[in-house]
Design an enzyme around this catalytic site. Structure first.
Site, mmCIF file in Angstrom:
data_model
loop_
_atom_site.group_PDB
_atom_site.id
_atom_site.type_symbol
_atom_site.label_atom_id
_atom_site.label_comp_id
_atom_site.label_asym_id
_atom_site.label_seq_id
_atom_site.Cartn_x
_atom_site.Cartn_y
_atom_site.Cartn_z
ATOM 1 C CG HIS A 1 -11.029 2.353 -12.428
ATOM 2 N ND1 HIS A 1 -10.565 2.288 -11.138
ATOM 3 C CD2 HIS A 1 -11.278 3.658 -12.675
ATOM 4 C CE1 HIS A 1 -10.522 3.508 -10.628
ATOM 5 N NE2 HIS A 1 -10.960 4.357 -11.531
ATOM 6 C CG MET B 1 0.916 6.478 -10.850
ATOM 7 S SD MET B 1 2.448 6.789 -9.933
ATOM 8 C CE MET B 1 1.856 7.913 -8.657
ATOM 9 N N GLY C 1 3.575 -4.012 -13.207
ATOM 10 C CA GLY C 1 3.067 -4.839 -14.290
ATOM 11 C C GLY C 1 3.378 -6.305 -14.133
#
Length: 349
Positions: free
Chosen positions: A46, A176, A308
């Site tokens: 993305h 997610m 993260g």
């Protein structure tokens, strides 16, 4: 094959490509920064990989470069905006920042955005909230691209959800989709010539497979947690559409404006220090994360991490060694930046 390109070189090349596609200087600067940062954080699917499709959508008229969020209503800490089919990143950044402004005033803020376009990497907005000191939750509904559990036909979007916790010793951020692997991630593995680490969907014979190309062919991606991911996906779709007073996934199916064209997005931010001091909250977060990270790995040499933590490691490496970019994608982006790629060429990716 993947190559590494310096962060600033990537960002400036992407910016040039977006300027060629018709974005303003400000729009191109913002979008180039977000796309480049996404790839630098290890989310190529993305980040840079989305540039050719983004340009294709602009040229098809599915993205309104003049579109800006317009307020459609509000009740205290909750506001509703119409994105006017504007650039998804620009709209989502506005909604994120507005949710945080409302949270400063009310303790919690929610912005529901309708009639917008793909927000690209959903984690962008969760990271933004956590880095600003807010707990954040955001999600999007999209067109049908995943079968409901028990079906072999696409019936629901994979509707990503993101959650973020502002831990000062390292933000905890979950990003997610409701499928085991998003289509963008399948493309990353296919381009690299790799199998998926775990089965991610079904082949033409109805068997679970780790072959990304076989899953792309059938478009039978596997819901996360089987029936659980399927159930969450439809609930996220319905809640987003109701709260934003916008399209459901089937409305987007009918509109035929590409991935997430006309989608709804929800952004919630809240102050983590409403009922405890900063010191108390941060100590609690640190104890919990340390305990999770200290659990025994399932294999020798393994390491358990919270969402993260690995992103920060990947980010640091990208800034030092360059951003990992697929050669084919990089070639296309450079061609766009030179004004040499038309819609037909882009659509072939």
């Amino acid at each position: 094959m993947s190559i590494r390109v310096p962060f600033d070189t990537v960002k400036e090349t992407v910016k040039k490509a977006l300027l060629c596609a018709g974005l303003s200087q400000e729009q191109a600067e913002t979008c180039a920064a977000i796309h480049t940062q996404s790839s630098a954080d290890g989310v190529e699917s993305h980040g840079l990989n989305r540039i050719p499709r983004f340009v294709e959508y602009i040229q098809k008229g599915w993205i309104n470069l003049e579109g800006r969020p317009v307020k459609a209503g509000g009740f205290g800490a909750v506001e509703n905006y119409d994105g006017q089919m504007g650039i998804g990143i620009i709209n989502a950044l506005f909604a994120t920042d507005r949710a945080m402004e409302l949270a400063k005033e009310h303790g919690i803020g929610c912005v529901a955005l309708r009639n917008t376009t793909h927000w690209m990497r959903g984690g962008t907005y969760a990271w933004r909230m956590a880095e600003a000191g807010f707990v954040g939750i955001s999600w999007i509904n999209g067109e049908s691209c995943m079968p409901m559990w028990g079906s072999d036909q696409m019936g629901v979007g994979n509707n990503p959800i993101c959650m973020a916790v502002p831990r000062e010793d390292g933000e905890i951020v979950l990003d997610m989709a409701m499928s085991q692997y998003a289509y963008g991630k399948l493309g990353v593995y296919r381009l690299a010539g790799k199998k998926l680490p775990y089965p991610g969907g079904f082949d033409k014979d109805g068997n679970l497979t780790s072959d990304p190309g076989a899953i792309e062919e059938t478009m039978r991606i596997l819901p996360t947690g089987y029936w659980k991911g399927s159930g969450m996906a439809i609930c996220l779709d319905l809640m987003a559409a109701v709260l934003a007073n916008g399209n459901t996934g089937i409305d987007q199916n009918a509109a035929l404006r590409g991935s997430c064209g006309g989608s709804c997005q929800i952004f919630i931010a809240f102050n983590p220090y409403l009922f405890a001091t900063r010191e108390e909250v941060q100590a609690k977060l640190n104890r919990r994360v340390a305990a999770a990270d200290a659990t025994h790995p399932d294999r020798e040499g393994g390491k358990v991490t919270c969402p993260g933590e690995r992103t920060k490691v990947t980010r640091a490496r990208s800034m030092k060694e360059g951003v990992a970019v697929d050669e084919t994608i990089w070639s296309q982006i450079c061609s766009i930046a030179e004004g040499n790629l038309d819609v037909k060429d882009i659509a072939s990716f």
